[in-house]
Write a protein that holds these residues in place. Structure first.
Motif, mmCIF file in Angstrom:
data_model
loop_
_atom_site.group_PDB
_atom_site.id
_atom_site.type_symbol
_atom_site.label_atom_id
_atom_site.label_comp_id
_atom_site.label_asym_id
_atom_site.label_seq_id
_atom_site.Cartn_x
_atom_site.Cartn_y
_atom_site.Cartn_z
ATOM 1 N N SER A 155 41.812 14.689 -20.118
ATOM 2 C CA SER A 155 40.185 15.097 -20.336
ATOM 3 C C SER A 155 39.195 15.088 -21.346
ATOM 4 O O SER A 155 39.985 14.951 -23.152
ATOM 5 C CB SER A 155 40.129 17.316 -20.711
ATOM 6 O OG SER A 155 38.393 17.268 -20.204
ATOM 7 N N LEU A 156 38.031 14.739 -21.515
ATOM 8 C CA LEU A 156 37.544 13.982 -22.478
ATOM 9 C C LEU A 156 36.141 14.281 -21.638
ATOM 10 O O LEU A 156 35.487 13.549 -21.324
ATOM 11 C CB LEU A 156 37.686 12.456 -22.690
ATOM 12 C CG LEU A 156 37.177 11.521 -24.301
ATOM 13 C CD1 LEU A 156 36.774 12.279 -24.580
ATOM 14 C CD2 LEU A 156 36.906 9.883 -23.406
ATOM 15 N N SER A 157 35.571 15.276 -23.139
ATOM 16 C CA SER A 157 34.086 15.108 -23.070
ATOM 17 C C SER A 157 33.017 14.767 -24.083
ATOM 18 O O SER A 157 33.602 15.064 -24.988
ATOM 19 C CB SER A 157 33.861 17.352 -22.738
ATOM 20 O OG SER A 157 34.534 17.059 -21.839
ATOM 21 N N PHE A 158 31.841 14.638 -23.878
ATOM 22 C CA PHE A 158 30.821 14.502 -24.624
ATOM 23 C C PHE A 158 29.799 15.631 -24.815
ATOM 24 O O PHE A 158 28.793 15.046 -22.861
ATOM 25 C CB PHE A 158 30.837 13.547 -24.419
ATOM 26 C CG PHE A 158 31.345 12.126 -24.993
ATOM 27 C CD1 PHE A 158 32.076 11.771 -25.883
ATOM 28 C CD2 PHE A 158 32.119 11.925 -24.095
ATOM 29 C CE1 PHE A 158 32.428 11.092 -27.035
ATOM 30 C CE2 PHE A 158 33.022 10.599 -24.577
ATOM 31 C CZ PHE A 158 33.660 10.161 -25.548
ATOM 32 N N LEU A 159 29.329 16.752 -25.841
ATOM 33 C CA LEU A 159 27.962 17.375 -24.903
ATOM 34 C C LEU A 159 27.224 16.901 -26.568
ATOM 35 O O LEU A 159 26.998 16.718 -27.613
ATOM 36 C CB LEU A 159 28.921 18.965 -24.933
ATOM 37 C CG LEU A 159 27.055 19.566 -24.985
ATOM 38 C CD1 LEU A 159 26.737 19.572 -24.020
ATOM 39 C CD2 LEU A 159 28.218 21.253 -25.760
ATOM 40 N N ASN A 160 26.316 16.476 -25.771
ATOM 41 C CA ASN A 160 24.679 16.141 -27.245
ATOM 42 C C ASN A 160 25.554 14.985 -28.171
ATOM 43 O O ASN A 160 25.594 15.624 -29.792
ATOM 44 C CB ASN A 160 24.661 17.629 -27.882
ATOM 45 C CG ASN A 160 23.585 18.508 -26.813
ATOM 46 O OD1 ASN A 160 22.757 18.268 -26.027
ATOM 47 N ND2 ASN A 160 23.773 19.211 -26.988
ATOM 48 N N CYS A 161 25.975 14.534 -27.920
ATOM 49 C CA CYS A 161 26.364 13.492 -29.022
ATOM 50 C C CYS A 161 25.913 11.685 -28.513
ATOM 51 O O CYS A 161 26.683 11.283 -28.077
ATOM 52 C CB CYS A 161 29.132 13.432 -28.422
ATOM 53 S SG CYS A 161 29.749 12.521 -29.493
ATOM 54 N N PRO A 162 24.512 11.163 -29.557
ATOM 55 C CA PRO A 162 24.067 10.700 -28.875
ATOM 56 C C PRO A 162 24.592 9.850 -29.584
ATOM 57 O O PRO A 162 23.622 8.646 -30.260
ATOM 58 C CB PRO A 162 22.662 10.861 -29.205
ATOM 59 C CG PRO A 162 23.238 11.662 -30.293
ATOM 60 C CD PRO A 162 24.775 12.397 -30.043
ATOM 61 N N VAL A 163 26.285 9.125 -29.535
ATOM 62 C CA VAL A 163 26.577 8.134 -30.248
ATOM 63 C C VAL A 163 26.713 6.886 -29.148
ATOM 64 O O VAL A 163 26.388 6.891 -28.050
ATOM 65 C CB VAL A 163 27.802 8.215 -30.912
ATOM 66 C CG1 VAL A 163 27.685 9.287 -32.075
ATOM 67 C CG2 VAL A 163 29.283 8.753 -29.319
ATOM 68 N N ALA A 164 27.139 5.590 -29.400
ATOM 69 C CA ALA A 164 27.055 4.396 -28.532
ATOM 70 C C ALA A 164 28.099 4.278 -27.722
ATOM 71 O O ALA A 164 29.953 4.778 -28.617
ATOM 72 C CB ALA A 164 26.615 3.150 -29.356
ATOM 73 N N ALA A 165 28.143 4.326 -26.491
ATOM 74 C CA ALA A 165 29.554 4.326 -25.546
ATOM 75 C C ALA A 165 30.567 2.688 -26.101
ATOM 76 O O ALA A 165 29.581 1.591 -26.437
ATOM 77 C CB ALA A 165 28.772 4.360 -24.256
ATOM 78 N N PRO A 166 31.497 3.234 -26.242
ATOM 79 C CA PRO A 166 32.199 1.899 -26.776
ATOM 80 C C PRO A 166 32.530 1.202 -25.962
ATOM 81 O O PRO A 166 32.056 1.434 -23.828
ATOM 82 C CB PRO A 166 34.073 2.722 -26.086
ATOM 83 C CG PRO A 166 33.708 4.590 -25.713
ATOM 84 C CD PRO A 166 32.271 4.161 -25.759
ATOM 85 N N ALA A 167 32.725 0.275 -25.673
ATOM 86 C CA ALA A 167 32.093 -1.534 -25.028
ATOM 87 C C ALA A 167 33.290 -1.293 -23.634
ATOM 88 O O ALA A 167 33.113 -1.912 -22.451
ATOM 89 C CB ALA A 167 32.385 -2.292 -25.149
#
Length: 469
Positions: A155-167
């Motif tokens: 499980s991998l979750s992002f919340l309010n994390c405006p970083v660049a998505a990995p290629a």
């Protein structure tokens, strides 16, 4: 010998009283325990410290990151000891987390960590869940090397994390993930990027633009999804026709989807939530929607859906939330809504419904939210509905049609009268008109009588003056 001066007597008495007061204090000090037996910083007494025996301490040991320290008088046996079955996180994964600059507790596998979860492996534990929340774009970097070390994540979750998505994600990590969530994070995504997560059963993307020619790009590869939520993502195209039969949640709200609602969705007997609101959908609600026997939340609002509400919807026993507002639905409102015992939210506003609303006041009071306004051809029976309930529609006349225009007052006349009172209203209007017809005649008649009286008085005075001469 000369007597002492008188001013010395009070001074002697004062010295004697001071000596008498100091004697008991000295005796008390001599009988007290040595100074080292009383620590000015020790809050508990020795008796209280003895009561903290191992039998009264909690069974679970204190975490390693706890800041509380035991009392010096406590015995070593009372100190918490680490469990023999616990083990530390894999050093490679710990190093990977540190390289991501993610603020985490000293022990990411501790029960107190809400951002991570670990398995029970030995000699080292491994991460199974990771939540990255409130990230700073300047601090967090999702490097391919670090992500490769986290290939045990499910499980991998992002919340309010405006970083660049990995290629791209490492192949092992992409294959291991079963749940992926991205809420207002990663700036933007593509359908191809998401389609690589082929073993997902839960996918949530909200508030993130997804560049995809259609949802089939994702669902064509991710075939085991049970829960799909892609909302407010500017997705275009049509609602997919092919779904896993065990799908329980579909949320595609706030996009730019067009076309009709596919009938294939009605085959999902385990579906509990269907949210297609705020799109550009047209056509009618599938007549077979009653096959969704597990449905609890139906949200189709803010589209261009037309037609009537299918009668088959009455076969869904557990509906709690129904939103059909802001569409082009027509026909009469079915009465079966009153028989839904679990219903709490009902929105039918801003449609083209007509006829008499089939709900009474007791049903409306049972709901938490009820919206039915802005249906110009819909009216309510004022004999069963109080005027205090603000509905946004007019009361019905004796023919079952909405009064036009609605009364300016709070429908007090409609609330206190029956349908036959509309005849009384017509009679009162006719009597009012009759009164206005006879009013001017009475004024003219009164003016004529007054004028005649004045003329008669003038003539009488003229004649009287001539006679007097």
């Amino acid at each position: 010998m000369a007597p002492p001066p008188t001013f010395l007597l009070p001074l002697l008495l004062l010295l004697l009283s001071s000596a008498a007061a100091a004697a008991p204090a000295a005796a008390a000090n001599s009988s007290a325990s040595p100074p080292h037996a009383i620590s000015p910083t020790a809050s508990p007494s020795p008796a209280r410290n003895h009561s903290l025996s191992p039998t009264t301490t909690p069974a679970a040991p204190a975490p390693a990151t706890a800041t509380a320290t035991p009392s010096p008088s406590a015995s070593p046996a009372a100190l918490p000891t680490p469990s023999s079955s616990s083990s530390a996180l894999d050093p490679k994964q710990l190093q990977a987390l540190e390289s991501l600059n993610i603020p985490l507790p000293k022990d990411p596998c501790s029960a107190q960590s809400a951002a991570t979860a670990c398995d029970a492996g030995k000699p080292f534990r491994h991460l199974t869940s990771l939540l990255l929340a409130n990230c700073s774009p300047d601090d967090v970097a999702l490097s391919f090397t670090a992500l490769k070390s986290l290939s045990t994540l499910r499980s991998l979750s992002f919340l309010n994390c405006p970083v660049a998505a990995p290629a791209r994600l490492p192949a092992d990590l992409a294959a291991s993930l079963r749940s992926f969530s991205c809420v207002r994070s990663l700036r933007h995504l593509t359908g191809v990027w998401l389609s690589r997560l082929q073993n997902l059963t839960e996918l949530t993307v909200s508030g993130v633009p997804v560049n995809a020619s259609g949802l089939y790009v994702i669902l064509g590869n991710v075939k085991n999804l049970r829960s799909l939520a892609i909302s407010r993502a500017n997705v275009t195209g049509y609602v997919p026709k092919h779904w896993h039969l065990n799908t329980s949640r579909i949320d595609l709200s706030g996009n730019q989807l067009k076309g009709r609602i596919p009938t294939s969705i009605t085959f999902l007997e385990n579906l509990e939530l269907l949210n297609l609101s705020s799109n550009a959908l047209a056509g009618e609600i599938p007549a077979e929607i009653g096959n969704l026997i597990s449905l609890k939340n139906l949200s189709l609002g803010s589209n261009s859906i037309s037609g009537s509400v299918p009668e088959s919807m009455s076969a869904i026993p557990g509906l709690v939330h129904v939103d059909l507002g802001s569409n082009q639905l027509n026909g009469t409102i079915p009465k079966f809504f009153t028989e839904m015992k679990s219903l709490k939210y009902l929105n039918l506003e801003k449609n083209n419904f007509h006829g008499i609303m089939p709900f009474n006041e007791s049903f409306i009071n049972k709901l938490v939210v009820f919206k039915i306004g802005d249906n110009s051809n819909l009216c309510y029976n004022h004999t069963v509905m109080s005027s205090k309930v603000k509905l946004g529609i007019s009361p019905c006349d004796k023919h079952g049609l909405p009064l036009s225009p609605p009364p300016a007052k709070a429908d007090s006349s409609a609330d206190d009268s029956s349908s036959s009172d509309n005849n009384d209203g017509d009679d009162s209007d006719s009597s009012g008109k009759s009164g206005r017809h006879h009013g001017p005649n009475k004024v003219v008649l009164g003016f004529a009588i007054a004028l005649s009286s004045i003329v008669f008085l003038i003539v009488f005075l003229v004649l009287l003056s001539r006679c007097c001469k």
